[in-house]
Design an enzyme around this catalytic site. Structure first.
Site, PDB file in Angstrom:
ATOM      1  N   ASP A  23       0.884  -1.163   0.000  1.00 58.36           N
ATOM      2  CA  ASP A  23       0.000   0.000   0.000  1.00 58.36           C
ATOM      3  C   ASP A  23       0.925   1.217   0.000  1.00 58.36           C
ATOM      4  O   ASP A  23       1.554   1.531   1.009  1.00 58.36           O
ATOM      5  CB  ASP A  23      -0.878  -0.042   1.259  1.00 58.36           C
ATOM      6  N   LYS A  88       2.990  11.109  -3.522  1.00 52.91           N
ATOM      7  CA  LYS A  88       1.953  10.429  -4.299  1.00 52.91           C
ATOM      8  C   LYS A  88       1.034  11.426  -5.011  1.00 52.91           C
ATOM      9  O   LYS A  88       0.503  11.139  -6.082  1.00 52.91           O
ATOM     10  CB  LYS A  88       1.144   9.533  -3.359  1.00 52.91           C
ATOM     11  N   GLU A 188      -7.181   0.446  -4.692  1.00 56.68           N
ATOM     12  CA  GLU A 188      -7.225   0.342  -3.225  1.00 56.68           C
ATOM     13  C   GLU A 188      -8.564  -0.225  -2.727  1.00 56.68           C
ATOM     14  O   GLU A 188      -8.567  -1.112  -1.867  1.00 56.68           O
ATOM     15  CB  GLU A 188      -6.922   1.703  -2.596  1.00 56.68           C
ATOM     16  N   ASP A 212     -12.750   5.595   2.457  1.00 57.28           N
ATOM     17  CA  ASP A 212     -11.332   5.654   2.836  1.00 57.28           C
ATOM     18  C   ASP A 212     -10.948   7.076   3.256  1.00 57.28           C
ATOM     19  O   ASP A 212     -10.830   7.969   2.422  1.00 57.28           O
ATOM     20  CB  ASP A 212     -10.491   5.199   1.624  1.00 57.28           C
TER      21      ASP A 212
END
Ligand code: AMP
Length: 619
Positions: A23, A88, A188, A212
């Site tokens: 992850d 990211k 994800e 999330d």
């Protein structure tokens, strides 16, 4: 039963080949694997340092030997220019894409004023987000190797469902640079569903929502799982909303309630201390009703009720996204079989309550929300490793299919391991004014440069209407059917000109040759990515030269002699830089030419705007 694998480069036999699940998060990253005995996914906790690796890369003293994780995080305040976080957010993006957010970062993102991918400057060097992400992946790989006492060369890496092709490709490249063969990029929310055991049996049909809320980002996805295929029906969210904003709400409340602004203004370390106390309060209030701390002699209390009141507007924003996602998927809460919680911030009871209330069912939070995505990635890795016979594995294409783009680069359209049948496409344009033909060259293979891959076909799309470079829109679609036949079609959208070919990609290739092509791509990963970066830097530089020369030719009369001679010198310097094969030298020269021309480019723009305005008549 232990599996035995043969290492093709050394001929040695390895016991049980490990494929890890990673992850790669905005704030934190984790690596997990399937424990060979219990066959359960486990997040790796190397040397008792915890399972979470903060996604922070620090270059001590601006040098070129980075450190990663918790050790790097402590430099965020003291050496922000050498400490890269949230990389990211930059993956696969141009400066243009980032907009105002580029200025909010503590480090320097290079503004090359172009559509090229962003670079980050640390000391005298330029790094791409791919290289920086690779540092995080390397750290995860090392931790896994250390904890498992075996080499780790293969991984599944997760990305948000909303990542586009370029962000996915960037993630793959980062994996390769870190010495990992990326067997698959997984969404994800798909990983989260797998971790909860959803989608593991072939005849299962389920619809789930995955909520999330991490440290800095929020997203919600609605997935439909059918016959082992995970389809993202809709996704929504806010890439600038997360746990940090909850901390900020507490911080602001304390600062105004207890008149702390003077002390905070004078003392940056007090700001940091207050920020940490705010996070501590938030965490404590997830399991207790009150919090109290001492801040330089002032007592700072916070009740759970007050905390809920402070964060209510933020939670409400996430629920608005959930409503939108559900509407986009054309579903109602009753259609959902499960609601899964992911990300550390879902530990906040108000979040749990709001989500459960909105979806009209108790949200599932039985797994550790920090680990759930990595655990699911490990399960996907296990499936790809062939260890779960019970799971349907659809036919996949063994090698990447793509076309040649500027500079002889391979642009992957259908990545290897894609399930077939499949269809994928991308839009291209022309690079020269008045261009009426476009050559489409189709390649197969994993290398970055097409000359190292296998050429499958080539055709010209003719009859594009003459237009300035960049205006024609050409869709290139790859359709790979269940028999492995590839149809490539190119369509110019304005004129509807089209052309197509059919190819059999696997024709004449033995399994050994496929294996060899994969091996080659691994052995050459570093040089390939380096070559690609040089080509990308050259493309940025060539565009810059083209723009500057065109600008001077058009607006020379508005420039002073000195400005012209300085620009000429800058142009020469960039041309000299282009004769080297060094991306840092090239990007530095681009940066300098940009700095040099910006002031008068802005001035000339103002002149032409005021001329245009002066010329306007009001009827
Ligand atoms: P992630 O990006 O998923 O690792 O999420 C990290 C975020 O979760 C940070 O903002 C943390 O402050 C937050 N977090 C971790 N534990 C808790 C907790 N017990 N209660 C509330 N927030 C938490």
């Amino acid at each position: 039963m232990a599996k035995v694998a043969i290492n093709l480069s050394t001929g040695s036999i390895q016991q049980e080949e490990i494929i890890v699940g990673i992850d790669l998060g905005t704030t934190n990253s984790l690596v997990a694997y399937i424990h060979p005995e219990g066959r359960q996914p486990l997040a790796i906790n190397d040397q008792g340092r915890g399972t979470i690796v903060p996604s922070v890369v620090h270059f001590p003293g601006g040098g070129d030997a980075p450190i990663v994780g918790t050790d790097a995080k402590q430099y965020l305040l003291t050496e922000p220019q050498n400490t890269i976080y949230s990389v990211k957010r930059l993956l696969g993006k141009s400066y243009h894409d980032l907009g105002q957010h580029a200025e909010e970062l503590g480090y320097k993102v290079i503004d090359d004023n172009s559509e090229g991918l962003v670079k980050i400057r640390v000391g005298e060097k330029f790094y791409s987000p791919i290289e920086l992400s690779a540092e995080i992946l390397k750290e995860l790989r090392l931790r896994a190797e250390h904890a498992l006492k075996t080499p780790v060369n293969k991984a599944v890496i997760t990305v948000p469902a909303y990542f586009n092709d370029s962000q996915r490709q960037a993630t793959r490249d980062a994996g390769r640079l870190a010495g990992l063969e990326v067997l698959r990029i997984v969404n994800e929310p798909t990983a989260a569903a797998l971790a909860y055991g959803i989608g593991l049996s072939p005849d299962e049909e389920k619809t789930v929502a995955v909520y999330d809320l991490g440290g800095g980002t929020f997203d919600v996805s609605i997935l439909r799982i059918q016959q082992g295929i995970f389809e993202v029906l809709s996704t929504n969210g806010d890439t600038y909303l997360g746990g940090d904003d909850l901390d900020r709400a507490i911080y602001d409340h304390w600062a105004s309630e207890y008149q702390l602004s003077t002390i905070l203004f004078q003392n940056p370390s007090a700001q940091q201390e207050l920020r940490l106390l705010a996070e501590q309060a938030k965490r404590q209030l997830s399991s207790q009703d009150t919090f109290e701390a001492d801040f330089g002699g002032t007592t700072l209390p916070l009740s759970k009720a007050k905390f809920n009141e402070l964060v209510q507007p933020l939670v409400a924003r996430t629920i608005t996204s959930c409503r939108q996602a559900l509407a986009d998927a054309k579903l109602t809460p009753q259609d959902l079989d499960a609601v899964l919680l992911v990300g550390g911030s879902t530990r906040v009871p108000l979040v749990y309550e709001a989500v459960s209330e909105f979806f009209q069912q108790p949200a599932n939070n039985s797994l550790n929300p920090d680990e759930v995505v990595a655990l699911g990635a490990a399960i996907q890795a296990d499936i790809l490793g062939g260890n779960r016979r019970d799971v349907l594995l659809l036919d996949v294409t063994p090698l990447t299919l793509g076309i040649e783009t500027l500079g002889g680069l391979m642009d992957p359209i259908i990545p290897r391991n894609s399930k077939i049948p499949t269809k994928a496409g991308r839009q291209y344009t022309t690079s020269v004014d008045g261009q009426v033909n476009l050559k489409i060259s189709v390649y197969q293979g994993e290398r970055d440069l097409v000359k190292e891959n296998r050429k499958l076909a080539e055709f010209d799309l003719r009859g594009i209407p003459a237009m300035p470079a960049g205006l024609p829109k050409v869709d290139v679609n790859f359709i790979l059917n269940a028999d492995g036949i590839l149809k490539v079609e190119a369509i110019e959208l304005r004129s509807n000109t089209r052309q197509a070919v059919e190819i059999k990609p696997q024709y004449g290739l033995t399994d050994d040759q496929v294996e060899q092509m994969l091996m080659d791509s691994l052995t050459h990963a570093r040089e390939d990515v380096a070559a690609r970066m040089v080509i990308e830097a050259r493309t940025v530089a060539e565009q810059m030269l083209y723009q500057v020369e065109r600008f001077v030719a058009k607006n020379g009369q508005h420039l002073t002699e000195e400005e012209i001679s300085q620009t000429t010198a800058g142009v020469e310097q960039l041309k000299t830089a282009l004769t080297t094969q060094d991306k840092d030298t090239i990007l530095k020269a681009v940066d300098e030419l940009e700095e040099l021309t910006r002031p008068f480019a802005e001035r000339v723009m103002n002149i032409s705007i005021s001329q245009a305005m002066a010329g306007k008549k009001i009827e």
